[in-house]
Design a protein around this motif. Sequence first.
Motif, PDB file in Angstrom:
ATOM      1  N   ALA A 185      -5.969  -1.658  -1.633  1.00  0.00           N
ATOM      2  CA  ALA A 185      -7.305  -1.570  -1.102  1.00  0.00           C
ATOM      3  C   ALA A 185      -7.411  -1.893   0.353  1.00  0.00           C
ATOM      4  O   ALA A 185      -7.890  -1.111   1.133  1.00  0.00           O
ATOM      5  N   ALA A 186      -6.961  -3.071   0.710  1.00  0.00           N
ATOM      6  CA  ALA A 186      -7.108  -3.437   2.110  1.00  0.00           C
ATOM      7  C   ALA A 186      -6.210  -2.625   3.001  1.00  0.00           C
ATOM      8  O   ALA A 186      -6.580  -2.252   4.088  1.00  0.00           O
ATOM      9  N   GLU A 187      -5.017  -2.336   2.504  1.00  0.00           N
ATOM     10  CA  GLU A 187      -4.053  -1.602   3.317  1.00  0.00           C
ATOM     11  C   GLU A 187      -3.398  -0.536   2.446  1.00  0.00           C
ATOM     12  O   GLU A 187      -2.388  -0.769   1.824  1.00  0.00           O
ATOM     13  N   PRO A 188      -3.989   0.646   2.344  1.00  0.00           N
ATOM     14  CA  PRO A 188      -3.532   1.672   1.420  1.00  0.00           C
ATOM     15  C   PRO A 188      -2.232   2.306   1.826  1.00  0.00           C
ATOM     16  O   PRO A 188      -2.182   3.452   2.175  1.00  0.00           O
ATOM     17  N   ALA A 220       1.342   0.244   7.253  1.00  0.00           N
ATOM     18  CA  ALA A 220       2.372  -0.486   6.519  1.00  0.00           C
ATOM     19  C   ALA A 220       2.845  -1.713   7.269  1.00  0.00           C
ATOM     20  O   ALA A 220       3.185  -2.731   6.670  1.00  0.00           O
ATOM     21  N   LEU A 221       2.872  -1.621   8.589  1.00  0.00           N
ATOM     22  CA  LEU A 221       3.402  -2.700   9.411  1.00  0.00           C
ATOM     23  C   LEU A 221       2.298  -3.487  10.105  1.00  0.00           C
ATOM     24  O   LEU A 221       2.479  -4.023  11.199  1.00  0.00           O
ATOM     25  N   SER A 222       1.162  -3.581   9.448  1.00  0.00           N
ATOM     26  CA  SER A 222       0.034  -4.288  10.060  1.00  0.00           C
ATOM     27  C   SER A 222       0.374  -5.754  10.326  1.00  0.00           C
ATOM     28  O   SER A 222       1.211  -6.363   9.653  1.00  0.00           O
ATOM     29  N   LYS A 223      -0.291  -6.312  11.308  1.00  0.00           N
ATOM     30  CA  LYS A 223      -0.078  -7.714  11.663  1.00  0.00           C
ATOM     31  C   LYS A 223      -0.340  -8.617  10.463  1.00  0.00           C
ATOM     32  O   LYS A 223       0.397  -9.585  10.210  1.00  0.00           O
ATOM     33  N   TRP A 277       7.467  -6.068  -1.996  1.00  0.00           N
ATOM     34  CA  TRP A 277       6.353  -6.814  -2.594  1.00  0.00           C
ATOM     35  C   TRP A 277       5.067  -6.539  -1.810  1.00  0.00           C
ATOM     36  O   TRP A 277       4.009  -6.309  -2.387  1.00  0.00           O
ATOM     37  N   GLY A 278       5.178  -6.557  -0.487  1.00  0.00           N
ATOM     38  CA  GLY A 278       3.997  -6.342   0.348  1.00  0.00           C
ATOM     39  C   GLY A 278       3.448  -4.942   0.261  1.00  0.00           C
ATOM     40  O   GLY A 278       2.225  -4.748   0.182  1.00  0.00           O
ATOM     41  N   LEU A 279       4.319  -3.931   0.259  1.00  0.00           N
ATOM     42  CA  LEU A 279       3.824  -2.555   0.227  1.00  0.00           C
ATOM     43  C   LEU A 279       3.379  -2.125  -1.162  1.00  0.00           C
ATOM     44  O   LEU A 279       2.452  -1.335  -1.305  1.00  0.00           O
ATOM     45  N   GLU A 280       4.041  -2.623  -2.184  1.00  0.00           N
ATOM     46  CA  GLU A 280       3.709  -2.182  -3.536  1.00  0.00           C
ATOM     47  C   GLU A 280       2.402  -2.763  -4.055  1.00  0.00           C
ATOM     48  O   GLU A 280       1.660  -2.078  -4.751  1.00  0.00           O
ATOM     49  N   SER A 318       0.460  -5.498  -2.105  1.00  0.00           N
ATOM     50  CA  SER A 318      -0.106  -6.468  -1.176  1.00  0.00           C
ATOM     51  C   SER A 318       0.219  -7.888  -1.636  1.00  0.00           C
ATOM     52  O   SER A 318      -0.641  -8.756  -1.755  1.00  0.00           O
ATOM     53  N   TYR A 319       1.508  -8.093  -1.931  1.00  0.00           N
ATOM     54  CA  TYR A 319       2.021  -9.396  -2.359  1.00  0.00           C
ATOM     55  C   TYR A 319       1.344  -9.889  -3.641  1.00  0.00           C
ATOM     56  O   TYR A 319       1.007 -11.053  -3.779  1.00  0.00           O
ATOM     57  N   GLY A 320       1.177  -8.963  -4.579  1.00  0.00           N
ATOM     58  CA  GLY A 320       0.630  -9.333  -5.874  1.00  0.00           C
ATOM     59  C   GLY A 320      -0.878  -9.353  -5.945  1.00  0.00           C
ATOM     60  O   GLY A 320      -1.449  -9.677  -6.992  1.00  0.00           O
TER      61      GLY A 320
END
Length: 432
Positions: free
Chosen positions: A27-30, A117-120, A155-158, A160-162
């Motif tokens: 959602a936040a980072e599709p 994908a590489l957002s701050k 984990w982050g891309l799949e 958003s770290y859960g």
Amino acid sequence: MLYTFVPVLLLRTLIAGSALSIMVACAAEPVAQSASAVTGQPMSTAESQGLPSEAEHPQLSFAEWRDAFRSEALQAGISAQVFDRAFAGVTPDPSIIIADRSQPEFTRPVWQYLDGALSKQRVERGQRLLKQHQATLDDIEARYGVDRNTLVAIWGLESSYGQIMGDKGVIRSLATLAHEGRRPGFAKSQLLAALEILQHGDVDADQLRGSWAGAMGQTQFIPTTYNTHAVDFDGDGSRNIWSSSADALASAAHYLQASGWKAGQPWGFEVTLPEGFDYAQADNAIRKPLAVWRQLGLSGLPADTGMEPTTATLLLPAGYRGPAFLLLDNFRAILRYNNSSSYALAIGLLSERFDGAGQVRARWPKGEQPLSRSERLELQERLGNHGFDPGTPDGIIGANTRSAIRGFQQQQGWPADGHPTQELLGRLRAEP
């Protein structure tokens, strides 16, 4: 998303790309959805094996199909109690069919996908989690030999770290797809695997939730991938990739290890190509030892560290006008998780960003407008009409289409990078 590919998580070199959009909508980072859009390939291990549609709409009603499938499941060893409990109150979900058949007209270029994908925010959170889970990651690295930064990047891309794992019931989603989806055979195999998960007792039916396509948990495994690669790393007796980050990360490591991960090696690196380089060498089917690439004039390769015999492929994600990357075995392992080069590139760069690196030096051709789906279809049709066989037009720029593009580019005396552009389509339109 691990589909098995099957991972990617699941199903993809091939794929009907946008049609199989991803399982998890961050959602936040599709990010996941963007990746499949960029390459025309699905995103998770769970979805990465996108194949052509297997059948037309079924003739059976859902109840008739369910009863027939029940017999198959029981013959395959699923208990009647597990099946009936899992299917209690289950009806088709119309939103799943809409998602399965949606084919977005427009896609984002690779540099826009990477920006998300590489957002701050994603980088900083990953850095915090690397410290928070240091002991667990130490143990995972020791057992599987997979780099911790790569695991945290996945984990982050799949998910958003859960944080975003999908909230649809996996049984209902897969039953809907098995009944009237584009790939009923694949969905049925995943549904049977999901029932095996319930029978094994790793999770209750009401907890078996995921994306619309059936990808599950913090690392978005599809059921078959879960059954073969999920592990109980925290020792509580269940392989819980939904609420146990240790299980989720270790399961991803187990999958990558089985996919050919080479401990201690990088995923690849950005390189600079010499003047007059033959861009047709940027082909996934062409692998050369690093020493040979060095002899061809590529610069930016690391000093000889014993990897010279290692074979690498050259990737030009935006054509010859953009950055170039040499890719090693670990990039290929990431592709098994999600068969999208944009996704795998994002994982590699994000894993480096956690340590303050991962910046792309060369400029992206940001003035270039990507082809829409209808334009990609037109491109394929026109290539075929000019004697360059891209295969059946499907709007997906795969190996056959890139080969056809190279043939036309060579005929025109252009750099043969196999990259589809508006300029290329315009020339095809102008040709008699």
